[in-house]
Design an enzyme around this catalytic site. Sequence first.
Site, short mmCIF file in Angstrom:
data_model
loop_
_atom_site.label_atom_id
_atom_site.label_comp_id
_atom_site.label_asym_id
_atom_site.label_seq_id
_atom_site.Cartn_x
_atom_site.Cartn_y
_atom_site.Cartn_z
N HIS A 1 11.99 -8.88 -1.56
CA HIS A 1 12.42 -6.53 -1.33
C HIS A 1 13.82 -6.66 -2.09
O HIS A 1 15.05 -6.66 -1.93
CB HIS A 1 13.05 -7.13 -0.36
CG HIS A 1 11.85 -7.10 0.94
ND1 HIS A 1 10.93 -6.45 1.21
CD2 HIS A 1 11.35 -8.30 1.38
CE1 HIS A 1 9.93 -6.43 2.25
NE2 HIS A 1 11.10 -7.75 2.23
N GLN B 1 8.24 -13.35 7.91
CA GLN B 1 8.31 -14.95 6.75
C GLN B 1 9.09 -16.23 6.68
O GLN B 1 10.27 -15.11 7.78
CB GLN B 1 7.63 -15.16 5.10
CG GLN B 1 6.95 -16.32 5.13
CD GLN B 1 6.48 -15.99 3.64
OE1 GLN B 1 6.59 -14.32 3.17
NE2 GLN B 1 6.61 -16.93 2.99
N ARG C 1 -1.28 -10.11 -0.72
CA ARG C 1 0.57 -9.21 -0.58
C ARG C 1 1.55 -10.57 -0.80
O ARG C 1 2.57 -10.77 -1.85
CB ARG C 1 1.13 -8.84 0.48
CG ARG C 1 2.27 -8.29 0.47
CD ARG C 1 3.02 -7.96 1.98
NE ARG C 1 4.18 -7.70 2.25
CZ ARG C 1 5.38 -8.02 2.49
NH1 ARG C 1 4.41 -9.37 3.07
NH2 ARG C 1 5.95 -7.65 2.68
N GLN D 1 7.71 -0.54 0.51
CA GLN D 1 8.53 -1.80 1.27
C GLN D 1 8.34 -3.23 0.76
O GLN D 1 10.00 -3.71 0.71
CB GLN D 1 7.25 -2.30 2.75
CG GLN D 1 8.23 -3.17 3.75
CD GLN D 1 7.42 -3.99 4.09
OE1 GLN D 1 6.70 -5.21 3.22
NE2 GLN D 1 6.99 -4.47 4.69
N SER E 1 9.12 -7.12 7.92
CA SER E 1 8.68 -6.97 6.90
C SER E 1 6.68 -7.45 6.57
O SER E 1 6.08 -6.21 7.51
CB SER E 1 8.71 -8.47 5.52
OG SER E 1 8.67 -8.47 4.25
N LEU E 2 6.14 -8.36 6.48
CA LEU E 2 5.06 -8.62 6.32
C LEU E 2 4.87 -8.35 7.89
O LEU E 2 3.68 -7.96 8.39
CB LEU E 2 4.26 -9.96 6.60
CG LEU E 2 4.84 -11.22 7.49
CD1 LEU E 2 3.16 -11.16 8.32
CD2 LEU E 2 4.54 -12.58 6.83
#
Length: 317
Positions: free
Chosen positions: A208, A10, A120, A257, A95-96
């Site tokens: 996170h 992102q 998510r 995660q 991440s994603l």
Amino acid sequence: MARAYIFPGQGSQAVGMGKDLAAAYAVARTVFDEVDEALHQKLSTLMFEGPEAELTLTANAQPALMATSLAVVRVLEAETGLDLSKDAAFVAGHSLGEYSALAAAGAFSISDAARLLRLRGEAMQKAVPPGQGAMAALLGIDYETGVALAAEAQKEAGYGAVCAIANDNGGGQVVASGTKAAVEQAIAIAKTKGVRRAILLPVSAPFHSVLMQPAAEAMAEALAAVEIKPPKISLVANVTATPVKDPAEIRKLLVAQVTATVRWRESMMFMAAQGVTLFVELGAGKVLTGLVKRIVENANGIGVAVPAEVDAYKAIL
């Protein structure tokens, strides 16, 4: 020359992403159509035309970035014969981007990846009320110093405060995440410790960090209901910075995660230590490409997101 294929997270989204690919390649259009159908939304129109404020919403940005990355993968498969099982030493995503990497490697269907990322994004947004969380980029600081700084900020902010390192991006860049007061305290402390720059990020939630635990629980439930196949090539996981292929372990790590640090610097260093010298970023933006040389001195990075870059990729084969 060993290669790793890496997938952005992102912040890399921009209006117009994927539009030129869709215009030039039928296989790209097929990916965007599949994502639109899975989400019951013309996400592709939002990606191509905006408005930017709506595309930037976490629930839209996450599946949109995955869609662009997978469109690039399909184009490279069709135009260059890319076969990740033969051509890649590893895949990894920020991440994603892990979902993009796993879909590219055949662990997820594109439709399942889109639906998971929509959930998510929504779950991460709902986990903390607006205005209560924050994230800050700390530049010119190593990870260990960042961890100590975050712990000091959390302590000084008092009871109920949270401040932790969300991203170890490498090249002297770490990102702190937590309650707003604690992150602001981290910025204040950073300025007294010679940190080159410390700035609040324009994000909608403290990603996170332990504040994302409700989102982790939502993802655990969602991932339990989705088939995960063994990927064709090992994923270097954000949580461990080590390779994984076992579906049960992948499921566990994707849940962890959500609240854990993205160990991107260590992931890149691990891949380099295994002989990777070229990192190919597939999808929107060039954030990860920009980090390559700052993390791995003798490595090269290239990005593929538009038709001209597909041609440039062909030229290095």
